[in-house]
Design a protein around this motif. Structure first.
Motif, PDB file in Angstrom:
ATOM      1  N   LEU A   7       0.816  -1.216   0.000  1.00  0.00           N
ATOM      2  CA  LEU A   7       0.000   0.000   0.000  1.00  0.00           C
ATOM      3  C   LEU A   7       0.849   1.264   0.000  1.00  0.00           C
ATOM      4  O   LEU A   7       0.320   2.358   0.226  1.00  0.00           O
ATOM      5  N   ALA A   8       2.153   1.131  -0.266  1.00  0.00           N
ATOM      6  CA  ALA A   8       3.031   2.300  -0.209  1.00  0.00           C
ATOM      7  C   ALA A   8       2.622   3.362  -1.216  1.00  0.00           C
ATOM      8  O   ALA A   8       2.585   4.556  -0.903  1.00  0.00           O
ATOM      9  N   GLY A   9       2.298   2.947  -2.441  1.00  0.00           N
ATOM     10  CA  GLY A   9       1.952   3.919  -3.470  1.00  0.00           C
ATOM     11  C   GLY A   9       0.692   4.689  -3.154  1.00  0.00           C
ATOM     12  O   GLY A   9       0.647   5.919  -3.258  1.00  0.00           O
ATOM     13  N   VAL A  10      -0.351   3.994  -2.728  1.00  0.00           N
ATOM     14  CA  VAL A  10      -1.612   4.675  -2.448  1.00  0.00           C
ATOM     15  C   VAL A  10      -1.501   5.515  -1.180  1.00  0.00           C
ATOM     16  O   VAL A  10      -2.108   6.589  -1.082  1.00  0.00           O
ATOM     17  N   VAL A  85     -10.359   4.083   0.672  1.00  0.00           N
ATOM     18  CA  VAL A  85      -9.739   4.683  -0.506  1.00  0.00           C
ATOM     19  C   VAL A  85      -8.832   3.669  -1.207  1.00  0.00           C
ATOM     20  O   VAL A  85      -8.828   3.565  -2.440  1.00  0.00           O
ATOM     21  N   ALA A  86      -8.064   2.908  -0.424  1.00  0.00           N
ATOM     22  CA  ALA A  86      -7.182   1.905  -1.016  1.00  0.00           C
ATOM     23  C   ALA A  86      -7.987   0.827  -1.740  1.00  0.00           C
ATOM     24  O   ALA A  86      -7.624   0.396  -2.838  1.00  0.00           O
ATOM     25  N   ALA A  87      -9.101   0.402  -1.137  1.00  0.00           N
ATOM     26  CA  ALA A  87      -9.943  -0.603  -1.782  1.00  0.00           C
ATOM     27  C   ALA A  87     -10.511  -0.075  -3.090  1.00  0.00           C
ATOM     28  O   ALA A  87     -10.571  -0.797  -4.094  1.00  0.00           O
ATOM     29  N   LEU A 182     -17.063   6.401   4.909  1.00  0.00           N
ATOM     30  CA  LEU A 182     -17.027   5.893   3.534  1.00  0.00           C
ATOM     31  C   LEU A 182     -17.580   6.921   2.558  1.00  0.00           C
ATOM     32  O   LEU A 182     -17.021   7.127   1.478  1.00  0.00           O
ATOM     33  N   PHE A 183     -18.669   7.578   2.936  1.00  0.00           N
ATOM     34  CA  PHE A 183     -19.296   8.546   2.038  1.00  0.00           C
ATOM     35  C   PHE A 183     -18.455   9.817   1.884  1.00  0.00           C
ATOM     36  O   PHE A 183     -18.603  10.545   0.915  1.00  0.00           O
ATOM     37  N   ARG A 184     -17.582  10.094   2.832  1.00  0.00           N
ATOM     38  CA  ARG A 184     -16.663  11.225   2.673  1.00  0.00           C
ATOM     39  C   ARG A 184     -15.461  10.834   1.823  1.00  0.00           C
ATOM     40  O   ARG A 184     -15.009  11.593   0.973  1.00  0.00           O
ATOM     41  N   ALA A 185     -14.929   9.640   2.063  1.00  0.00           N
ATOM     42  CA  ALA A 185     -13.652   9.275   1.459  1.00  0.00           C
ATOM     43  C   ALA A 185     -13.768   8.931  -0.021  1.00  0.00           C
ATOM     44  O   ALA A 185     -12.953   9.392  -0.831  1.00  0.00           O
ATOM     45  N   LEU A 186     -14.755   8.131  -0.393  1.00  0.00           N
ATOM     46  CA  LEU A 186     -14.776   7.618  -1.760  1.00  0.00           C
ATOM     47  C   LEU A 186     -15.109   8.685  -2.805  1.00  0.00           C
ATOM     48  O   LEU A 186     -14.411   8.770  -3.819  1.00  0.00           O
ATOM     49  N   PRO A 187     -16.144   9.518  -2.632  1.00  0.00           N
ATOM     50  CA  PRO A 187     -16.355  10.579  -3.635  1.00  0.00           C
ATOM     51  C   PRO A 187     -15.184  11.547  -3.725  1.00  0.00           C
ATOM     52  O   PRO A 187     -14.864  12.031  -4.811  1.00  0.00           O
ATOM     53  N   ALA A 188     -14.525  11.825  -2.592  1.00  0.00           N
ATOM     54  CA  ALA A 188     -13.365  12.723  -2.637  1.00  0.00           C
ATOM     55  C   ALA A 188     -12.230  12.101  -3.434  1.00  0.00           C
ATOM     56  O   ALA A 188     -11.564  12.770  -4.233  1.00  0.00           O
TER      57      ALA A 188
END
Length: 328
Positions: A7-10, A85-87, A182-188
């Protein structure tokens, strides 16, 4: 940061964006953070009384219930935000066991950063790293989201129980904070890479449903003895009512929208307020995302979904925001 970490890149990409996440990756043999501001997640419940006291005085002007809501929200965002976000971006989810996570508590008393020790990493079966030691191959995104939700619920449950025992903020609205993360992270994240925000919102809905199914039995447990007069449902209803009242007082369209359903106004004949949001035209020559390889071109609403959402509620600026489903 371990460059060989799956997960280093993300993690590097997230830290370079304004996603309100600060991620530190630790190798399997690296020492744990030793400074006093870092708290391991399995030890966070015993720190809850002190954290609530600090938040109540320094951030919430004496309102302990507000301090509890902020602490629950921050804990859920730190545990689930980066993993979601990583997923979404690379199809990988870190091990969210409490003994592998640390949060850095800022002077305000709010968890402000996350450190993760390398452990098992769930990933899609076709991932090039799926054959490496510690990889947990999963068949599809639904299985990946379920793995994330189950791990987040296990890690957050003791924290939420401790907050419930020390405040009037119930378990049901606390579990809704996991959905909100989840609703904050994914659309952003979708906005940053120029991806379809509607699809990101649907992915968040699926993750929230998975978390809800795993937390329902936990949210239904009896309330703490010192807060029996304040039900979880009552807390959620009261907070939502006060939020709508504040939005109505501060919104420039409050007089026009009086008596209308949330997210609409009379002059627009029920047209969602979201349609009044300026939509930014990204340059056609925008660079390609380093994570997904998607060109950052096309139209997308900065920080908002590009589609109207029925049943949204107006924020202080008069923009309709979609409701996050209450978990449990």
């Amino acid at each position: 940061m371990q460059s060989c970490h799956p997960l280093a890149g993300v993690a590097r990409w997230v830290n370079e964006r304004g996603l309100a996440l600060d991620i530190r990756l630790l190798g399997a043999a690296d020492p744990e953070p030793r400074t006093a501001e870092w708290v391991r997640l399995d030890r966070l419940p015993e720190r809850v009384p002190a954290l609530l006291a600090d938040l109540t005085v320094r951030t919430c002007a004496g309102h302990r219930t507000s301090a509890a809501a902020i602490l629950a929200s921050d804990a859920a965002r730190q545990v689930a935000g980066f993993a979601a976000v990583a997923a979404y971006l690379v199809g990988r989810v870190p091990d969210l066991a409490a003994v592998r996570l640390w949060v850095r508590v800022a002077e305000s008393g709010r968890p402000a950063a996350l450190a993760l020790r390398q452990g098992d990493v769930a990933m899609l079966a076709g991932d090039p790293m799926a054959r490496r030691p510690g990889a947990v191959p999963l068949p599809d995104d639904d299985a990946l989201d379920g793995w994330l939700a189950a791990a987040a619920v296990r890690t957050l449950e003791p924290v939420f129980q401790a907050i419930r025992a020390e405040s009037r903020f119930g378990l049901r609205p606390q579990w809704s904070m996991l959905a909100d993360a989840l609703f904050r992270a994914l659309p952003a994240a979708a906005d940053e890479v120029g991806a379809d925000q509607s699809a990101a919102w649907q992915r968040a809905e699926q993750g929230a449903a998975s978390a809800r199914s795993r937390s329902a039995s936990r949210a239904a447990r009896p309330a703490a003895p010192n807060a029996s007069s304040w039900s979880a449902a009552g807390a959620a209803s009261g907070i939502a009512t006060r939020s709508r009242a504040r939005a109505a007082r501060s919104s420039p369209t409050s007089s026009a929208s009086a008596g209308c359903s949330p997210g609409t106004h009379r002059r627009g004949a029920g047209k969602p307020l979201r349609d009044r949001t300026a939509v930014e035209e990204l340059p056609r020559s925008a660079p390609v995302s380093p994570v997904s390889g998607t060109p950052r071109g096309g139209r997308c609403a900065r920080g908002l979904l590009a589609r109207p959402v029925a049943g949204g509620r107006a924020d202080a600026g008069g923009v309709a925001r979609p409701r996050s489903p209450v978990v449990g």
